[in-house]
Design an enzyme around this catalytic site. Structure first.
Site, PDB file in Angstrom:
ATOM      1  N   ASP A 162       0.873  -1.172   0.000  1.00 60.92           N
ATOM      2  CA  ASP A 162       0.000   0.000   0.000  1.00 60.92           C
ATOM      3  C   ASP A 162       0.912   1.224   0.000  1.00 60.92           C
ATOM      4  OD1 ASP A 162      -2.040  -1.802   0.342  1.00 60.92           O
ATOM      5  OD2 ASP A 162      -2.816  -0.910   2.192  1.00 60.92           O
ATOM      6  N   HIS A 205       5.023  -7.274   0.095  1.00 60.74           N
ATOM      7  CA  HIS A 205       4.662  -8.568  -0.476  1.00 60.74           C
ATOM      8  C   HIS A 205       5.301  -8.752  -1.853  1.00 60.74           C
ATOM      9  CE1 HIS A 205       1.356  -9.439   2.505  1.00 60.74           C
ATOM     10  NE2 HIS A 205       1.595  -8.153   2.734  1.00 60.74           N
ATOM     11  N   SER A 260       8.784   3.999   4.789  1.00 64.45           N
ATOM     12  CA  SER A 260       9.861   4.328   3.863  1.00 64.45           C
ATOM     13  C   SER A 260       9.432   4.063   2.429  1.00 64.45           C
ATOM     14  CB  SER A 260      11.137   3.561   4.207  1.00 64.45           C
ATOM     15  OG  SER A 260      12.227   4.120   3.521  1.00 64.45           O
TER      16      SER A 260
END
Length: 292
Positions: free
Chosen positions: A89, A146, A252
């Site tokens: 995200d 992921h 980050s």
């Protein structure tokens, strides 16, 4: 005002500050921890209905909250064989071709893929003529990372560096930002060629973790470390598309590098400043081999 903010970036004791914040974030301070989490949720308008544990009191430390899991199925993975998915995200910072070993950072700024990868020349050669994508994770975002496609880990490199804040402002004003900051480079072998997942540290990022090695930073240092991994046999580490590969404790950026001819086109709507959601279509693949 921007000049003042950038000047402060150079002046602040960034490593010391990050270590201090890391200790605080790892502490289990009961009601104080819960109060800090509630403040953070309100400040950044975090949707806790997506979290597997929606109550702030469920988290023993701020790190537990920040690396919170999502409810099962809340981010469905696009399983189409010709689709690469968003790994996180966040928001797309930049994306495009790797030309002559150069990666676009922001207007007037490029940096070297060789430097990004810790001066590993053979690794950099594998991505010449390929594509890159840089995705920024804001404080409000889900901070687990992921796999965009299925891959088998072949190498990991820890690269020491600065800890500038990583955000649109510093990307515009700090030359070579992503190749200057501390980072962890994971290279995977896929059916489409090599894939590099570069996890970039930043000010007050308490640590970078991977699912196979745990915490990589801290401790910090001045030496590049590399680890080689078997790609066949019982000790090979293979992760499926959509499977977690790492996480940030505080936010980050992830930089991905793709081999030449791996990507046909980026998916509709994938462009600078576009919001990303893990598991959604990120790119269409040239090679029609299964990627899930």
């Amino acid at each position: 005002m921007d000049k003042v903010k950038i000047a402060l970036q150079y002046m602040l004791p960034k490593h010391l500050l990050s270590r201090l914040v890391g200790k605080l974030a790892a502490s289990e301070a009961g009601a104080l921890t819960t109060a800090a989490i509630k403040w953070f949720i309100k400040q950044y308008k975090i949707d806790m209905s997506e979290a597997a544990q929606s109550e702030p009191e469920a988290y023993k430390s701020f790190n537990d909250f920040f690396t919170r899991a999502l409810k099962p199925g809340i981010r469905p993975i696009n399983t189409a064989a010709n689709i690469m998915v968003h790994p996180v995200d966040g928001a797309v910072s930049q994306l495009g071709p790797i030309k002559d070993g150069r990666i676009f950072q922001a207007k007037g700024h490029h940096y070297s893929s060789l430097t990004l990868l810790g001066d590993q020349a053979e690794d950099a050669k594998r991505f010449e003529g390929g594509d890159f994508a840089t995705i920024y994770l804001a404080p409000k975002d889900y901070h687990r990372i992921h796999m965009p496609i299925k891959g088998t880990l072949s190498k990991m490199t820890y690269v020491p560096g600065e800890l500038f804040s990583v955000n649109p402002l510093t990307a515009r004003h700090v030359p070579g930002l992503f190749a200057r900051n501390e980072r962890v480079v994971a290279i995977f072998e896929t059916e489409l060629g090599p894939l590099a997942m570069v996890l970039v540290g930043a000010t007050i990022v308490a640590s970078i973790e991977t699912v196979w090695a745990g915490t990589i930073t801290p401790p910090t240092g001045k030496q590049v470390f590399t680890w080689e991994y078997p790609t066949v046999g019982p000790d090979a580490i293979t992760l499926d598309k959509g499977e977690e590969m790492g996480r940030f404790k505080l936010g980050s950026t992830v930089v991905m590098l793709f081999a030449k001819d791996a990507i046909d086109t980026f998916a509709e709507g994938v462009e600078p400043e576009a919001v990303t959601r893990m598991g959604q279509a990120f790119a269409n693949l040239k090679n029609q081999a299964s990627a899930d």
